[in-house]
Design a protein around this motif. Structure first.
Motif, PDB file in Angstrom:
ATOM      1  N   PRO A  48      23.499  52.354  42.267  1.00 16.27           N
ATOM      2  CA  PRO A  48      22.429  52.729  43.161  1.00 16.27           C
ATOM      3  C   PRO A  48      22.185  54.506  42.479  1.00 16.27           C
ATOM      4  N   ALA A  49      21.360  54.921  42.957  1.00 10.94           N
ATOM      5  CA  ALA A  49      20.798  56.051  43.261  1.00 10.94           C
ATOM      6  C   ALA A  49      19.503  56.300  43.695  1.00 10.94           C
ATOM      7  N   GLU A  50      20.029  58.007  44.588  1.00  6.55           N
ATOM      8  CA  GLU A  50      19.046  58.897  45.327  1.00  6.55           C
ATOM      9  C   GLU A  50      17.802  59.467  44.757  1.00  6.55           C
ATOM     10  N   LEU A  51      16.534  58.640  44.802  1.00  9.83           N
ATOM     11  CA  LEU A  51      15.894  59.833  44.184  1.00  9.83           C
ATOM     12  C   LEU A  51      14.967  60.425  45.575  1.00  9.83           C
ATOM     13  N   GLY A  52      14.365  61.783  45.009  1.00 10.59           N
ATOM     14  CA  GLY A  52      12.703  62.359  46.025  1.00 10.59           C
ATOM     15  C   GLY A  52      11.555  61.008  46.141  1.00 10.59           C
ATOM     16  N   VAL A  53      10.899  61.768  47.027  1.00 13.43           N
ATOM     17  CA  VAL A  53       9.858  60.083  46.449  1.00 13.43           C
ATOM     18  C   VAL A  53       9.210  60.238  45.508  1.00 13.43           C
ATOM     19  N   GLU A  54       9.124  61.887  45.191  1.00 21.47           N
ATOM     20  CA  GLU A  54       8.140  62.611  43.744  1.00 21.47           C
ATOM     21  C   GLU A  54       8.403  61.845  42.779  1.00 21.47           C
ATOM     22  N   ASP A  55       9.460  62.013  42.582  1.00 22.31           N
ATOM     23  CA  ASP A  55      10.428  61.218  41.749  1.00 22.31           C
ATOM     24  C   ASP A  55      10.641  59.415  41.323  1.00 22.31           C
ATOM     25  N   TRP A  56       9.981  58.978  42.350  1.00 23.93           N
ATOM     26  CA  TRP A  56      10.059  57.516  42.785  1.00 23.93           C
ATOM     27  C   TRP A  56       8.353  57.224  42.030  1.00 23.93           C
ATOM     28  N   ASN A  57       7.290  58.312  42.728  1.00 26.00           N
ATOM     29  CA  ASN A  57       6.412  57.668  42.177  1.00 26.00           C
ATOM     30  C   ASN A  57       5.726  58.305  40.276  1.00 26.00           C
ATOM     31  N   ARG A  58       7.323  58.794  40.163  1.00 26.03           N
ATOM     32  CA  ARG A  58       6.748  58.618  38.637  1.00 26.03           C
ATOM     33  C   ARG A  58       7.083  57.972  38.004  1.00 26.03           C
ATOM     34  N   LEU A  59       8.478  57.360  38.321  1.00 24.43           N
ATOM     35  CA  LEU A  59       9.066  56.219  38.279  1.00 24.43           C
ATOM     36  C   LEU A  59       8.067  54.750  37.998  1.00 24.43           C
ATOM     37  N   ILE A  60       7.736  54.536  38.718  1.00 26.01           N
ATOM     38  CA  ILE A  60       5.675  53.561  39.702  1.00 26.01           C
ATOM     39  C   ILE A  60       4.906  53.779  38.336  1.00 26.01           C
ATOM     40  N   GLU A  61       4.320  55.220  38.637  1.00 31.23           N
ATOM     41  CA  GLU A  61       3.394  55.763  37.444  1.00 31.23           C
ATOM     42  C   GLU A  61       4.574  55.354  35.731  1.00 31.23           C
ATOM     43  N   ARG A  62       5.170  55.397  35.192  1.00 27.43           N
ATOM     44  CA  ARG A  62       5.593  55.631  33.954  1.00 27.43           C
ATOM     45  C   ARG A  62       6.136  54.254  33.540  1.00 27.43           C
ATOM     46  N   ASP A  63       6.385  52.912  34.641  1.00 30.62           N
ATOM     47  CA  ASP A  63       6.537  51.471  34.850  1.00 30.62           C
ATOM     48  C   ASP A  63       5.579  50.511  34.667  1.00 30.62           C
ATOM     49  N   LEU A  64       5.045  51.299  36.211  1.00 26.75           N
ATOM     50  CA  LEU A  64       4.059  49.910  36.362  1.00 26.75           C
ATOM     51  C   LEU A  64       3.122  49.874  35.881  1.00 26.75           C
ATOM     52  N   PHE A  65       2.663  50.974  35.204  1.00 22.44           N
ATOM     53  CA  PHE A  65       1.013  51.411  34.791  1.00 22.44           C
ATOM     54  C   PHE A  65       1.328  52.099  33.632  1.00 22.44           C
ATOM     55  N   HIS A  66       2.090  52.478  32.952  1.00 21.76           N
ATOM     56  CA  HIS A  66       2.527  52.698  31.632  1.00 21.76           C
ATOM     57  C   HIS A  66       2.133  53.748  31.385  1.00 21.76           C
ATOM     58  N   LEU A  67       2.468  54.813  32.575  1.00 17.55           N
ATOM     59  CA  LEU A  67       1.531  56.523  32.159  1.00 17.55           C
ATOM     60  C   LEU A  67       3.024  57.314  31.875  1.00 17.55           C
ATOM     61  N   ARG A  68       3.128  58.220  30.317  1.00 19.53           N
ATOM     62  CA  ARG A  68       4.627  58.488  29.900  1.00 19.53           C
ATOM     63  C   ARG A  68       3.857  60.036  29.795  1.00 19.53           C
ATOM     64  N   GLU A  69       2.054  60.312  29.299  1.00 20.07           N
ATOM     65  CA  GLU A  69       2.219  62.237  28.782  1.00 20.07           C
ATOM     66  C   GLU A  69       1.640  62.459  30.183  1.00 20.07           C
ATOM     67  N   ASP A  70       1.309  63.631  30.224  1.00 19.24           N
ATOM     68  CA  ASP A  70       0.198  64.435  32.188  1.00 19.24           C
ATOM     69  C   ASP A  70      -0.666  63.246  31.870  1.00 19.24           C
ATOM     70  N   HIS A  71      -1.706  63.079  32.855  1.00 22.53           N
ATOM     71  CA  HIS A  71      -2.040  62.686  33.099  1.00 22.53           C
ATOM     72  C   HIS A  71      -3.213  62.913  34.721  1.00 22.53           C
ATOM     73  N   PRO A  72      -3.383  64.437  34.571  1.00 24.67           N
ATOM     74  CA  PRO A  72      -4.602  64.926  35.511  1.00 24.67           C
ATOM     75  C   PRO A  72      -5.372  64.066  36.447  1.00 24.67           C
ATOM     76  N   GLY A  73      -5.644  63.356  37.629  1.00 22.73           N
ATOM     77  CA  GLY A  73      -6.769  63.033  37.486  1.00 22.73           C
ATOM     78  C   GLY A  73      -6.172  61.439  37.968  1.00 22.73           C
ATOM     79  N   VAL A  74      -5.869  61.188  37.400  1.00 18.40           N
ATOM     80  CA  VAL A  74      -4.547  59.386  37.436  1.00 18.40           C
ATOM     81  C   VAL A  74      -3.200  59.480  37.710  1.00 18.40           C
ATOM     82  N   SER A  75      -3.477  58.878  39.469  1.00 20.73           N
ATOM     83  CA  SER A  75      -2.286  58.509  40.037  1.00 20.73           C
ATOM     84  C   SER A  75      -2.087  57.683  40.909  1.00 20.73           C
TER      85      SER A  75
END
Length: 583
Positions: A120-147
Motif C-alpha cells: 500500500p502507498a499513501e499519496l496526495g490527491v495531486e499525485d494520484w491525479n498525475r498517476l491517473i493521467e499517466r496510466d489511464l490517459f497515457h499523458l507522459r510530458e507536460d500537457h497544459p490545457g489537458v486534464s
C-alpha cells in the motif's frame, strides 16, 4: 475497468461491476406513495463516489463533506493498466490523502509486471491525479490545457455539475476552449493547437482586466503608460549605470578610518594656527603702535622760559634737571628695546606658523587624495546596497512597462494571432481527415442505430474564431429527449475512440438523469447499442436507472436482466438507498 465500490460502514450497499454493460436500478417499493421519490436512493451519489475515489476536488458542499459521511472510508477496486487489480481508499475527513494498493507510482519508464509493485502507498490527491493521467490517459510530458479530471468528467458526467446540459461541456460555465482542448485529445486531434485558443483567451482576459485597471484612478497610476514608464526607465537605468561605474572604480583603502582621523587632525591644527595668527597679529599692531608713542620729551623750551621770567636757575637745579632728562632718555630707550624684542618674537612666530601651515596643507592634500581615490569597505557596501535598490526599482519599472505594453497592445494584434491560429487548426484538420472521419462516422452510426438509417447525424469539427468547435448533430423532429441522445452518442464515440487508440480508460458511466424524457423506443435502442458496443470494443458501461424507465425499454423488447447488478436500490425511507441511511 471498475470492479467494486464499497465502504467500511456496514450500512453501505456495495456495488459490483463486470465487463460490458452494468445497470444499477432504483425501484419503487409497494409501500411507496405517489409523493415518495427515488432522488435520494443514491444513483447520482454512486457516480459522485467514483469521482471522489478518482481524485475529484472536495468542497464544503461535496457529498463526502456531509457530517454523516465524513468519517466513512470509501473504496474502489479496479483493474489498473499493466498492473492488474488495484484498490484505492479515501475518506472525507482526510480529503487530501489517497491510499492505493499496490503502489503503482513508479517511474514512467518502468516495465510494469505483476511483480514490480510494492504494498500500500499513501499519496496526495495531486499525485494520484498525475498517476491517473499517466496510466489511464497515457499523458507522459507536460500537457497544459489537458486534464485527466476534465476528461473523466466527459466519461462520467455528473448531474451536480449540470454535465447533461450540453454535449461538449461538463459543467455549465465551462469555457469552450478549455472543453475542446480535452475533447481534441480524446478524439486524436492536435490538442496543443486547440490549447492555443485557451492561451489566447487568457491573454485577452488579462488585457481586459488591465484595461479596466487603467480606468481606475488608483490602479491607473500604479500601472502607468508606456510613454511615462519609458522615461522613468531611462532615468533609472542612468542611475544604475552611474552606481555601477562608481563601484567599478572604487578602491578600498586599508585603515580608512585611521587616515580619515589623521586628515581631521591636520584640519584642526590648521584651524588652530589660523586662530593663533589672528591673536598675534592683533598684539603686533598694538606693539607697533606703542613703539611710535615711546619717544623722548622735548625740554629745550624750559630754559628760555625761565630766563624770560627772570628766574635764574642755580647750577644745582640745572644739574638736577639734566639728571632727570638723562633718566627719561634711558627709560625710553629701554622701552623701545623691549618693544622691538616683542615685535621680533611675534614676527618669528607668525613666520613659523606660515611655514607650518604650508607643511600641514601639503599633508592634508595628501590625505584627502587618498580618501578621494578610495574608501572604506563600509562605503563600498553602502554603494552596493544603493545599486541593489536602484536595480530593484528598475526591474519593477520594467515589469510595469511590460504590463502597460500588454494593456496598450493593439486589438488587431490579438485578432491577427487568432486568425493565424484558426488557419493552423484548419490545416491540421485537413491533415487529420482520417481521425475526423472516424469520429464522424462512428457518431453517425450510433445515432442511426437509435433513429434509423435515414436520420442525418454527424460531428461538425472546424476551427472557429475563439476555439476549436466540435458540434455533435442529430437532425431533430422535435422528439423528446433528442438532446440527451446526442450526449449519449457523443460520449459513446469519445469512450470508444479514446480506448481504441490508447488515449483513455475502458469505462463510460451515465447517470439516470441522462435518460429523463427519452422516448421508449430510443431508450431501448440506446441500451441495446451500449450492450453491443461495449462487447465489441471491450469496454465497460455503467448506467443508473429508475425501474419504471427500465420498464419502458423492456416493453420495447430489451431484456435488462443480464445486465442488472447489485446493489438493488429502493426508495424505502431509512435503509433503501445506497448509504443505508438518510442524511
Amino acid at each position: 475497468m471498475l470492479r467494486r465500490l464499497s465502504a467500511d460502514d456496514r450500512r453501505f450497499k456495495t456495488a459490483a461491476f463486470t465487463a460490458g454493460m452494468n445497470l444499477i436500478v432504483a425501484d419503487r417499493t409497494q409501500s411507496s406513495s405517489d409523493t415518495d421519490s427515488r432522488n435520494s436512493a443514491g444513483k447520482s451519489s454512486l457516480v459522485e463516489l467514483i469521482h471522489f475515489l478518482l481524485g475529484a476536488r472536495v468542497t464544503k458542499t461535496s457529498l463526502t463533506s456531509k457530517k454523516a459521511l465524513r468519517e466513512i472510508t470509501f473504496s474502489l477496486e479496479m483493474t489498473w493498466p499493466d498492473a492488474g487489480p488495484l484498490q484505492v481508499w479515501r475518506t472525507g475527513s482526510r480529503p487530501n490523502v489517497v491510499h492505493i494498493e499496490p503502489d503503482v507510482s513508479g517511474g514512467d519508464d518502468r516495465q510494469h509486471s505483476m511483480f514490480d509493485f510494492g504494498g500500500p502507498a499513501e499519496l496526495g490527491v495531486e499525485d494520484w491525479n498525475r498517476l491517473i493521467e499517466r496510466d489511464l490517459f497515457h499523458l507522459r510530458e507536460d500537457h497544459p490545457g489537458v486534464s485527466g479530471r476534465t476528461m473523466l468528467s466527459f466519461l462520467a458526467r455528473r448531474a451536480s455539475s449540470h454535465g447533461f446540459n450540453e454535449a461538449t461541456r461538463t459543467f455549465a460555465r465551462q469555457a469552450e476552449a478549455d472543453a475542446t482542448t480535452n475533447l481534441a485529445y480524446l478524439l486524436g486531434l492536435d490538442w496543443q493547437l486547440a490549447n492555443g485558443y485557451r492561451e489566447l483567451a487568457a491573454r485577452k482576459a488579462t488585457r481586459t482586466q488591465l484595461r479596466k485597471a487603467v480606468n481606475d484612478p488608483v490602479w491607473g497610476r500604479i500601472v502607468g503608460t508606456t510613454a511615462d514608464l519609458r522615461g522613468q526607465i531611462t532615468l533609472a537605468q542612468a542611475q544604475v549605470d552611474r552606481l555601477q561605474a562608481q563601484i567599478a572604480d572604487f578602491q578600498v583603502v586599508p585603515e580608512y578610518e585611521r587616515v580619515k582621523e589623521q586628515a581631521d587632525d591636520v584640519a584642526r591644527q590648521i584651524k588652530q594656527l589660523a586662530q593663533n595668527d589672528v591673536i598675534d597679529r592683533d598684539n603686533l599692531e598694538e606693539l607697533q603702535q606703542a613703539i611710535t608713542e615711546a619717544s623722548d620729551v622735548d625740554t629745550g623750551y624750559l630754559r628760555p622760559v625761565y630766563e624770560e621770567l627772570g628766574v635764574v636757575l642755580s647750577d644745582q637745579v640745572r644739574r638736577r634737571f639734566d639728571e632727570v632728562q638723562t633718566f627719561h632718555h634711558s627709560v625710553v630707550r629701554n622701552r623701545r628695546r623691549f618693544l622691538d624684542a616683542e615685535i621680533a618674537e611675534l614676527t618669528d612666530r607668525l613666520e613659523g606658523r606660515r611655514a607650518e601651515r604650508a607643511r600641514l596643507g601639503e599633508e592634508q592634500s595628501r590625505l584627502l587624495r587618498i580618501l578621494n581615490d578610495g574608501g572604506a569597505l563600509e562605503a563600498l557596501t553602502a554603494l552596493q546596497q544603493a545599486l541593489a535598490r536602484e536595480q530593484a526599482t528598475l526591474e519593477a519599472l520594467r515589469h510595469r512597462y511590460d504590463a502597460a505594453q500588454t494593456l496598450e497592445a493593439s486589438a488587431r494584434q490579438i485578432t491577427a494571432q487568432r486568425l493565424q491560429l484558426q488557419q493552423a487548426v484548419t490545416t491540421d484538420l485537413d491533415e487529420r481527415a482520417e481521425q475526423t472521419a472516424e469520429a464522424t462516422l462512428l457518431f453517425s452510426q450510433y445515432a442511426q442505430r437509435l433513429y434509423g438509417q435515414g436520420r442525418e447525424a454527424y460531428l461538425a469539427i472546424e476551427a472557429g474564431p475563439n476555439s476549436l468547435q466540435i458540434r455533435p448533430h442529430i437532425h431533430s423532429d422535435d422528439s423528446r429527449g433528442i438532446s440527451s441522445m446526442v450526449i449519449f452518442c457523443f460520449d459513446l464515440t469519445l469512450a470508444v475512440l479514446a480506448h481504441r487508440h490508447g488515449r483513455g480508460p475502458d469505462f463510460l458511466i451515465h447517470d439516470s438523469h441522462l435518460f429523463d424524457g427519452v422516448d421508449d423506443r430510443q431508450l431501448a435502442a440506446a441500451l441495446k447499442l451500449a450492450a453491443d458496443v461495449t462487447r465489441e470494443e471491450d469496454l465497460q458501461y455503467i448506467a443508473t436507472f429508475n425501474s419504471d424507465d427500465l420498464d419502458k425499454a423492456t416493453r420495447r423488447g430489451f431484456d435488462p436482466a443480464p445486465y442488472v447488478r447489485q446493489p438493488h436500490l429502493t426508495d424505502r425511507l431509512n435503509d433503501g438507498g445506497l448509504f443505508g441511511l438518510r442524511f
